[in-house]
Write a protein that holds these residues in place. Structure first.
Motif, PDB file in Angstrom:
ATOM      1  N   HIS A 140       0.831  -1.203   0.000  1.00  0.00           N
ATOM      2  CA  HIS A 140       0.000   0.000   0.000  1.00  0.00           C
ATOM      3  C   HIS A 140       0.867   1.255   0.000  1.00  0.00           C
ATOM      4  O   HIS A 140       0.492   2.276   0.570  1.00  0.00           O
ATOM      5  N   GLU A 141       2.036   1.170  -0.597  1.00  0.00           N
ATOM      6  CA  GLU A 141       2.922   2.324  -0.653  1.00  0.00           C
ATOM      7  C   GLU A 141       2.371   3.370  -1.634  1.00  0.00           C
ATOM      8  O   GLU A 141       1.723   3.044  -2.614  1.00  0.00           O
ATOM      9  N   ILE A 142       2.674   4.614  -1.333  1.00  0.00           N
ATOM     10  CA  ILE A 142       2.293   5.707  -2.228  1.00  0.00           C
ATOM     11  C   ILE A 142       3.578   6.249  -2.843  1.00  0.00           C
ATOM     12  O   ILE A 142       4.422   6.813  -2.149  1.00  0.00           O
ATOM     13  N   ILE A 143       3.726   6.039  -4.141  1.00  0.00           N
ATOM     14  CA  ILE A 143       4.961   6.382  -4.841  1.00  0.00           C
ATOM     15  C   ILE A 143       4.776   7.707  -5.571  1.00  0.00           C
ATOM     16  O   ILE A 143       3.839   7.868  -6.341  1.00  0.00           O
ATOM     17  N   PHE A 144       5.685   8.640  -5.335  1.00  0.00           N
ATOM     18  CA  PHE A 144       5.591   9.936  -6.020  1.00  0.00           C
ATOM     19  C   PHE A 144       6.902  10.694  -5.869  1.00  0.00           C
ATOM     20  O   PHE A 144       7.711  10.405  -4.984  1.00  0.00           O
ATOM     21  N   LYS A 145       7.093  11.651  -6.767  1.00  0.00           N
ATOM     22  CA  LYS A 145       8.170  12.624  -6.603  1.00  0.00           C
ATOM     23  C   LYS A 145       7.682  14.029  -6.963  1.00  0.00           C
ATOM     24  O   LYS A 145       8.388  15.003  -6.760  1.00  0.00           O
ATOM     25  N   SER A 146       6.456  14.112  -7.487  1.00  0.00           N
ATOM     26  CA  SER A 146       5.905  15.394  -7.912  1.00  0.00           C
ATOM     27  C   SER A 146       5.548  16.255  -6.704  1.00  0.00           C
ATOM     28  O   SER A 146       5.155  15.754  -5.648  1.00  0.00           O
ATOM     29  N   GLN A 147       5.670  17.558  -6.876  1.00  0.00           N
ATOM     30  CA  GLN A 147       5.326  18.501  -5.823  1.00  0.00           C
ATOM     31  C   GLN A 147       3.819  18.470  -5.537  1.00  0.00           C
ATOM     32  O   GLN A 147       3.379  18.661  -4.409  1.00  0.00           O
ATOM     33  N   THR A 148       3.036  18.214  -6.597  1.00  0.00           N
ATOM     34  CA  THR A 148       1.580  18.168  -6.434  1.00  0.00           C
ATOM     35  C   THR A 148       1.185  17.082  -5.445  1.00  0.00           C
ATOM     36  O   THR A 148       0.401  17.308  -4.527  1.00  0.00           O
ATOM     37  N   MET A 149       1.753  15.889  -5.628  1.00  0.00           N
ATOM     38  CA  MET A 149       1.423  14.774  -4.740  1.00  0.00           C
ATOM     39  C   MET A 149       2.060  14.953  -3.371  1.00  0.00           C
ATOM     40  O   MET A 149       1.485  14.543  -2.356  1.00  0.00           O
ATOM     41  N   ALA A 150       3.223  15.577  -3.339  1.00  0.00           N
ATOM     42  CA  ALA A 150       3.885  15.837  -2.054  1.00  0.00           C
ATOM     43  C   ALA A 150       3.010  16.727  -1.178  1.00  0.00           C
ATOM     44  O   ALA A 150       2.908  16.516   0.041  1.00  0.00           O
ATOM     45  N   ALA A 151       2.360  17.710  -1.798  1.00  0.00           N
ATOM     46  CA  ALA A 151       1.475  18.606  -1.049  1.00  0.00           C
ATOM     47  C   ALA A 151       0.277  17.839  -0.492  1.00  0.00           C
ATOM     48  O   ALA A 151      -0.149  18.073   0.648  1.00  0.00           O
ATOM     49  N   LEU A 313      -3.428  11.293 -12.703  1.00  0.00           N
ATOM     50  CA  LEU A 313      -2.065  11.002 -13.147  1.00  0.00           C
ATOM     51  C   LEU A 313      -1.611  11.950 -14.244  1.00  0.00           C
ATOM     52  O   LEU A 313      -0.424  12.300 -14.318  1.00  0.00           O
ATOM     53  N   ARG A 314      -2.513  12.409 -15.099  1.00  0.00           N
ATOM     54  CA  ARG A 314      -2.130  13.309 -16.191  1.00  0.00           C
ATOM     55  C   ARG A 314      -1.624  14.656 -15.667  1.00  0.00           C
ATOM     56  O   ARG A 314      -0.982  15.419 -16.396  1.00  0.00           O
ATOM     57  N   ASP A 315      -1.934  14.970 -14.392  1.00  0.00           N
ATOM     58  CA  ASP A 315      -1.463  16.213 -13.790  1.00  0.00           C
ATOM     59  C   ASP A 315      -0.219  16.014 -12.935  1.00  0.00           C
ATOM     60  O   ASP A 315       0.249  16.951 -12.284  1.00  0.00           O
ATOM     61  N   ARG A 316       0.312  14.809 -12.939  1.00  0.00           N
ATOM     62  CA  ARG A 316       1.565  14.531 -12.205  1.00  0.00           C
ATOM     63  C   ARG A 316       2.428  13.583 -13.038  1.00  0.00           C
ATOM     64  O   ARG A 316       2.893  12.538 -12.568  1.00  0.00           O
ATOM     65  N   MET A 317       2.629  13.976 -14.299  1.00  0.00           N
ATOM     66  CA  MET A 317       3.312  13.105 -15.252  1.00  0.00           C
ATOM     67  C   MET A 317       4.744  12.773 -14.843  1.00  0.00           C
ATOM     68  O   MET A 317       5.307  11.773 -15.288  1.00  0.00           O
ATOM     69  N   GLU A 318       5.354  13.600 -13.978  1.00  0.00           N
ATOM     70  CA  GLU A 318       6.713  13.308 -13.529  1.00  0.00           C
ATOM     71  C   GLU A 318       6.756  12.055 -12.651  1.00  0.00           C
ATOM     72  O   GLU A 318       7.826  11.522 -12.379  1.00  0.00           O
ATOM     73  N   ASP A 319       5.574  11.576 -12.204  1.00  0.00           N
ATOM     74  CA  ASP A 319       5.526  10.359 -11.388  1.00  0.00           C
ATOM     75  C   ASP A 319       5.367   9.092 -12.222  1.00  0.00           C
ATOM     76  O   ASP A 319       5.482   7.995 -11.688  1.00  0.00           O
ATOM     77  N   VAL A 320       5.098   9.238 -13.512  1.00  0.00           N
ATOM     78  CA  VAL A 320       4.799   8.064 -14.344  1.00  0.00           C
ATOM     79  C   VAL A 320       5.962   7.080 -14.374  1.00  0.00           C
ATOM     80  O   VAL A 320       5.783   5.873 -14.192  1.00  0.00           O
ATOM     81  N   GLU A 321       7.174   7.590 -14.576  1.00  0.00           N
ATOM     82  CA  GLU A 321       8.333   6.697 -14.712  1.00  0.00           C
ATOM     83  C   GLU A 321       8.603   5.919 -13.433  1.00  0.00           C
ATOM     84  O   GLU A 321       8.806   4.700 -13.460  1.00  0.00           O
TER      85      GLU A 321
END
Length: 458
Positions: A140-151, A313-321
């Motif tokens: 159940h990990e939440i994977i991200f690096k985008s500032q949007t998701m970080a907020a 996801l389309r608003d945090r495309m930097e997380d796709v990879e």
């Protein structure tokens, strides 16, 4: 075969116990005192320990304390000739599984051993279950690096410390339940249950029974009293997913439960106090539901104390990879299959209407299609072309108004080119799709943009 350790400074006693237990098929190992026993326990796994209390060097109670200090959960039965009520109480208080006095009967020993081994099995099963739950929780990990998701995660972390109601509003597949689980895990209630309820999946005539329970005979088929999800989640968190699909009658009872912190079972008169933290989620616009009179406004006020909106996801495309790499690891394919540049471009050119859930499915499909090739390429991901790609999205006619003073079209175009390049991380193919034009047309605009930058006009 169960393995038992016998600890006693009297060799005859050890030998007698060994004969009794080995005759019943148990494997027995012997130790002369607590020090010797602890060394053996550290090197071998036992289902139980039978130990004398009074021994030289290290007695039985000291051995038990040392086992507890080193997180050795094997049950211990004490056997001693020095039988007093005080010593029995002290042994049980410190965590002994049972207590037998000398001289003893063979049947008494065997009965105690059987009962204790059953207890040992329960401990082992609980330990295995806890490990499985920990592994499941790791999924159940939440994977991200985008500032949007970080907020978003920062907001989730802050509200987790409180008991405030949370409403998570986002598209399907954006990770609403993952965020709810994260809030529970970071909250003071994390030792208690997290109980998810899909409101859309419950039959309308059973939703109240599901949430609040029912009394025996409340309706056809109610042959016994049953507790609902609110009682089951007591002390923990209840997650009401798809809250917008809850029938109006159930909404009224839910509102009362949230206000009074009490529920009433279907067919019952007594009010049952409940202590739960409520997190709701929906992919609907509840304000519009209120206007249509499909959702109670007072309930919306009650559940929308702290809104959280995970981005699509389309608003945090930097997380796709990094998400795609994560799914490859989960599939066990990270070593054998790699994503090349053309594959990454294909991923970033897609709109992902199903969001992260769709990305996970795409990763699994891509691994199968890649086979032994070792690479996931744009061709491997060509199945995405049949779905929504980043083509031109028409802007409603009334969304942009031409000002009476007019505009400089060239500057407007330059600004759009700059934004497209920033959003696509300088990927010209993706940037052209964002603007809904061909790549050749985009090159013309980009050339114009670069020239204007040189002259200071952009």
């Amino acid at each position: 075969m169960n393995q038992i350790l016998i600890v006693d400074d009297e060799e005859k006693m050890r030998h007698l116990l060994a004969i009794i237990l080995e005759s019943r098929g148990y494997k027995v190992i012997q130790a002369a005192d607590g020090v010797n026993a602890f060394d053996i326990i550290n090197e071998n796994a036992f289902d139980m320990v039978i130990s004398d209390i009074k021994m030289p060097r290290m007695d039985g109670l000291e051995l038990l304390e040392k086992m507890k200090a080193n997180h050795i959960t094997c049950p211990v039965v004490f056997i001693t000739a020095f039988a007093t009520i005080d010593s029995a109480v002290e042994a049980m208080r410190r965590g002994a599984a049972d207590y037998i006095t000398k001289p003893f009967e063979e049947d008494r020993i065997l009965l105690t051993v059987e009962r204790t081994l059953n207890f040992s099995r329960i401990i082992s099963e609980n330990r295995d279950l806890k490990q499985r739950l920990q592994k499941a929780e790791a999924g159940h990990e939440i994977i991200f690096k985008s500032q949007t998701m970080a907020a978003v995660m920062d907001m989730a972390g802050r509200v987790a410390k409180t008991d405030s109601a949370v409403l998570i509003n986002g598209e399907s597949g954006t990770g609403k339940e993952l965020i709810a689980r994260y809030i529970h895990r970071m909250s003071p209630r994390n030792e208690k249950r997290f109980v998810p309820v899909n409101c859309a999946a419950i039959s309308s005539n059973l939703v109240e029974s599901e949430l609040f329970g029912h009394e025996k005979g409340a309706f056809t088929g109610a042959d016994k009293k049953a507790e609902g999800k609110f009682e089951y989640a007591s002390g923990g968190t209840i997650f009401l997913d798809e809250i917008g699909d809850l029938p109006l009658e159930a909404q009224a009872k839910l509102l009362r439960a949230l206000q009074e912190k009490r529920i009433q079972r279907v067919g019952g008169n007594d009010e049952v106090p409940v202590d739960v933290r409520v997190i709701c989620a929906t992919n609907k616009n509840l304000s519009q539901q209120v206007e249509k009179e499909d959702f109670r406004q007072d309930l919306l006020f009650r559940i929308n104390v702290f809104p959280i909106q995970p981005p699509p996801l389309r608003d945090r495309m930097e997380d796709v990879e990094i998400l795609f790499d994560y799914f490859l690891k989960k599939l066990g394919a990270a070593r054998s299959v790699k994503l090349d540049k053309s594959g990454l471009n294909a991923l970033k050119s897609y709109l992902w209407p199903g969001n992260v859930r769709e990305l996970a499915n795409a990763a699994e499909r891509a691994v199968i299609l890649a086979g032994d090739k070792g690479q996931i390429t744009g061709d491997t991901l060509s199945f995405l072309n049949s779905g929504q790609t980043r083509d031109c999205v028409p802007i409603p006619a009334d969304e942009y108004k031409l000002p009476r003073t007019g505009i400089i079209l060239e500057e407007f175009e330059n600004n759009l080119v700059r934004q497209a390049l920033e959003m696509s991380e300088n990927n010209q193919t993706l940037a052209s799709k964002l603007l809904g034009i061909t790549r050749s047309k985009f090159r013309v605009l980009m050339k114009q943009y670069k020239e204007n930058r040189k002259t200071g006009r952009a």
